[in-house]
Design a protein around this motif. Structure first.
Motif, PDB file in Angstrom:
ATOM      1  N   GLY A   1      35.568  26.268  59.851  1.00  0.00           N
ATOM      2  CA  GLY A   1      35.082  25.155  60.658  1.00  0.00           C
ATOM      3  C   GLY A   1      36.222  24.373  61.295  1.00  0.00           C
ATOM      4  N   THR A   2      35.856  23.307  61.964  1.00  0.00           N
ATOM      5  CA  THR A   2      36.838  22.459  62.632  1.00  0.00           C
ATOM      6  C   THR A   2      37.752  21.810  61.588  1.00  0.00           C
ATOM      7  N   PRO A   3      39.064  21.987  61.706  1.00  0.00           N
ATOM      8  CA  PRO A   3      39.984  21.440  60.705  1.00  0.00           C
ATOM      9  C   PRO A   3      40.157  19.925  60.848  1.00  0.00           C
ATOM     10  N   ARG A   4      40.516  19.302  59.750  1.00  0.00           N
ATOM     11  CA  ARG A   4      40.800  17.869  59.730  1.00  0.00           C
ATOM     12  C   ARG A   4      42.304  17.645  59.873  1.00  0.00           C
ATOM     13  N   MET A   5      42.674  16.431  60.259  1.00  0.00           N
ATOM     14  CA  MET A   5      44.084  16.074  60.429  1.00  0.00           C
ATOM     15  C   MET A   5      44.647  15.626  59.082  1.00  0.00           C
ATOM     16  N   LYS A   6      45.814  16.171  58.731  1.00  0.00           N
ATOM     17  CA  LYS A   6      46.455  15.797  57.474  1.00  0.00           C
ATOM     18  C   LYS A   6      47.461  14.687  57.744  1.00  0.00           C
ATOM     19  N   VAL A   7      47.294  13.577  57.021  1.00  0.00           N
ATOM     20  CA  VAL A   7      48.170  12.418  57.140  1.00  0.00           C
ATOM     21  C   VAL A   7      48.858  12.208  55.793  1.00  0.00           C
ATOM     22  N   ALA A   8      50.176  12.091  55.807  1.00  0.00           N
ATOM     23  CA  ALA A   8      50.951  11.842  54.588  1.00  0.00           C
ATOM     24  C   ALA A   8      51.663  10.500  54.730  1.00  0.00           C
ATOM     25  N   PHE A   9      52.286  10.055  53.665  1.00  0.00           N
ATOM     26  CA  PHE A   9      52.861   8.716  53.621  1.00  0.00           C
ATOM     27  C   PHE A   9      54.331   8.767  53.244  1.00  0.00           C
ATOM     28  N   LYS A  10      55.108   7.880  53.864  1.00  0.00           N
ATOM     29  CA  LYS A  10      56.536   7.771  53.572  1.00  0.00           C
ATOM     30  C   LYS A  10      56.892   6.315  53.338  1.00  0.00           C
ATOM     31  N   SER A  11      57.964   6.131  52.600  1.00  0.00           N
ATOM     32  CA  SER A  11      58.513   4.805  52.385  1.00  0.00           C
ATOM     33  C   SER A  11      59.410   4.452  53.564  1.00  0.00           C
TER      34      SER A  11
ATOM     35  N   SER B   1      49.029  11.178  47.988  1.00  0.00           N
ATOM     36  CA  SER B   1      50.225  11.476  48.787  1.00  0.00           C
ATOM     37  C   SER B   1      49.851  11.931  50.194  1.00  0.00           C
ATOM     38  N   SER B   2      48.584  12.312  50.400  1.00  0.00           N
ATOM     39  CA  SER B   2      48.104  12.673  51.735  1.00  0.00           C
ATOM     40  C   SER B   2      46.588  12.524  51.770  1.00  0.00           C
ATOM     41  N   ILE B   3      46.062  12.493  52.996  1.00  0.00           N
ATOM     42  CA  ILE B   3      44.622  12.363  53.202  1.00  0.00           C
ATOM     43  C   ILE B   3      44.237  13.245  54.387  1.00  0.00           C
ATOM     44  N   LEU B   4      43.048  13.835  54.336  1.00  0.00           N
ATOM     45  CA  LEU B   4      42.528  14.647  55.429  1.00  0.00           C
ATOM     46  C   LEU B   4      41.488  13.819  56.185  1.00  0.00           C
ATOM     47  N   ILE B   5      41.689  13.676  57.491  1.00  0.00           N
ATOM     48  CA  ILE B   5      40.823  12.834  58.308  1.00  0.00           C
ATOM     49  C   ILE B   5      40.140  13.686  59.377  1.00  0.00           C
ATOM     50  N   PRO B   6      38.803  13.695  59.396  1.00  0.00           N
ATOM     51  CA  PRO B   6      38.112  14.403  60.472  1.00  0.00           C
ATOM     52  C   PRO B   6      38.234  13.635  61.785  1.00  0.00           C
ATOM     53  N   LEU B   7      38.573  14.326  62.855  1.00  0.00           N
ATOM     54  CA  LEU B   7      38.681  13.713  64.168  1.00  0.00           C
ATOM     55  C   LEU B   7      37.362  13.891  64.930  1.00  0.00           C
ATOM     56  N   ARG B   8      37.274  13.222  66.066  1.00  0.00           N
ATOM     57  CA  ARG B   8      36.062  13.317  66.883  1.00  0.00           C
ATOM     58  C   ARG B   8      35.887  14.743  67.398  1.00  0.00           C
ATOM     59  N   VAL B   9      34.636  15.184  67.477  1.00  0.00           N
ATOM     60  CA  VAL B   9      34.352  16.527  67.979  1.00  0.00           C
ATOM     61  C   VAL B   9      33.640  16.496  69.332  1.00  0.00           C
TER      62      VAL B   9
ATOM     63  N   ASN C   1      52.304  19.114  65.872  1.00  0.00           N
ATOM     64  CA  ASN C   1      51.519  18.525  66.954  1.00  0.00           C
ATOM     65  C   ASN C   1      50.280  19.331  67.331  1.00  0.00           C
ATOM     66  N   GLN C   2      49.828  20.203  66.453  1.00  0.00           N
ATOM     67  CA  GLN C   2      48.563  20.902  66.669  1.00  0.00           C
ATOM     68  C   GLN C   2      47.853  21.044  65.328  1.00  0.00           C
ATOM     69  N   ILE C   3      46.531  21.081  65.383  1.00  0.00           N
ATOM     70  CA  ILE C   3      45.742  21.238  64.161  1.00  0.00           C
ATOM     71  C   ILE C   3      44.959  22.530  64.285  1.00  0.00           C
ATOM     72  N   GLU C   4      45.404  23.545  63.576  1.00  0.00           N
ATOM     73  CA  GLU C   4      44.680  24.814  63.520  1.00  0.00           C
ATOM     74  C   GLU C   4      44.085  25.033  62.140  1.00  0.00           C
ATOM     75  N   ASN C   5      44.724  24.465  61.121  1.00  0.00           N
ATOM     76  CA  ASN C   5      44.204  24.480  59.764  1.00  0.00           C
ATOM     77  C   ASN C   5      44.653  23.185  59.091  1.00  0.00           C
ATOM     78  N   GLU C   6      44.351  23.036  57.822  1.00  0.00           N
ATOM     79  CA  GLU C   6      44.639  21.780  57.135  1.00  0.00           C
ATOM     80  C   GLU C   6      45.866  21.862  56.239  1.00  0.00           C
ATOM     81  N   ASN C   7      46.731  22.839  56.454  1.00  0.00           N
ATOM     82  CA  ASN C   7      47.886  23.047  55.589  1.00  0.00           C
ATOM     83  C   ASN C   7      49.086  22.184  55.962  1.00  0.00           C
ATOM     84  N   LYS C   8      49.327  21.956  57.229  1.00  0.00           N
ATOM     85  CA  LYS C   8      50.531  21.244  57.681  1.00  0.00           C
ATOM     86  C   LYS C   8      50.216  19.783  57.947  1.00  0.00           C
ATOM     87  N   THR C   9      51.192  18.931  57.656  1.00  0.00           N
ATOM     88  CA  THR C   9      51.037  17.498  57.902  1.00  0.00           C
ATOM     89  C   THR C   9      51.226  17.213  59.389  1.00  0.00           C
ATOM     90  N   ASN C  10      50.278  16.458  59.948  1.00  0.00           N
ATOM     91  CA  ASN C  10      50.311  16.158  61.374  1.00  0.00           C
ATOM     92  C   ASN C  10      50.858  14.771  61.683  1.00  0.00           C
TER      93      ASN C  10
END
Length: 159
Positions: free
Chosen positions: A32-42, A74-82, A145-154
């Motif tokens: 299905g449509t992948p979600r955006m992976k967001v991670a956090f830094k100090s 340490s990260s969150i997956l966010i669904p974007l608009r479709v 800068n592309q979302i094809e799957n949910e493995n890489k941090t965007n």
């Protein structure tokens, strides 16, 4: 005659069982449509760090939808608009009633047909983000800068 009835019942039962199953019934294997992976830094160290408490919300075009409360992540997956919108507005806060940061995710989309069960999959390209309202998020750092799957941090949020 008696055997013909049994044969017909068995054949009908086998046909029903055979026709019910199929690989295209549901979308199970991440097609299905992948979600955006967001991670956090100090902000101080620039290293990835878990966030003790985070609240996230997304505006899908009809107002904010709360994604929930997350603890020690340490990260969150966010669904974007479709729909055909070129951006999605995402909101982050670290207190339940505190101020929130407003992040706009801009992108272009590409659609691909997957299967009858999954339908169409959207992939997101040319991602760039802008911090519209800072605090508690102080800065953004781009990831892939592309979302094809949910493995890489965007996107990295710096606190």
């Amino acid at each position: 005659m008696k055997y013909y009835k049994h044969i017909i019942i068995v054949l009908c039962s086998l046909f029903v069982i055979w026709s019910c199953g199929g690989d295209d019934d549901i979308c199970e294997s991440g097609e299905g449509t992948p979600r955006m992976k967001v991670a956090f830094k100090s902000m101080a160290s620039g290293k990835e760090t878990p966030v003790p408490l985070l609240f996230a919300a997304v505006d899908y075009g009809s107002g904010k939808v709360q994604l929930g409360k997350y603890e020690n992540i340490s990260s969150i997956l966010i669904p974007l608009r479709v729909d055909d919108s070129p951006y999605t507005d995402v909101y982050f806060r670290i207190l339940e009633t505190g101020v929130e940061s407003h992040v706009r995710i801009n992108y272009t989309t590409k659609t691909t047909y997957v299967s009858p069960g999954c339908g169409i999959k959207k992939t997101y390209e040319n991602l760039n983000s802008e911090l519209i309202q800072s605090n508690p998020v102080l800065k953004l750092e781009a990831g892939q800068n592309q979302i094809e799957n949910e493995n890489k941090t965007n996107l990295f949020l710096l606190f």
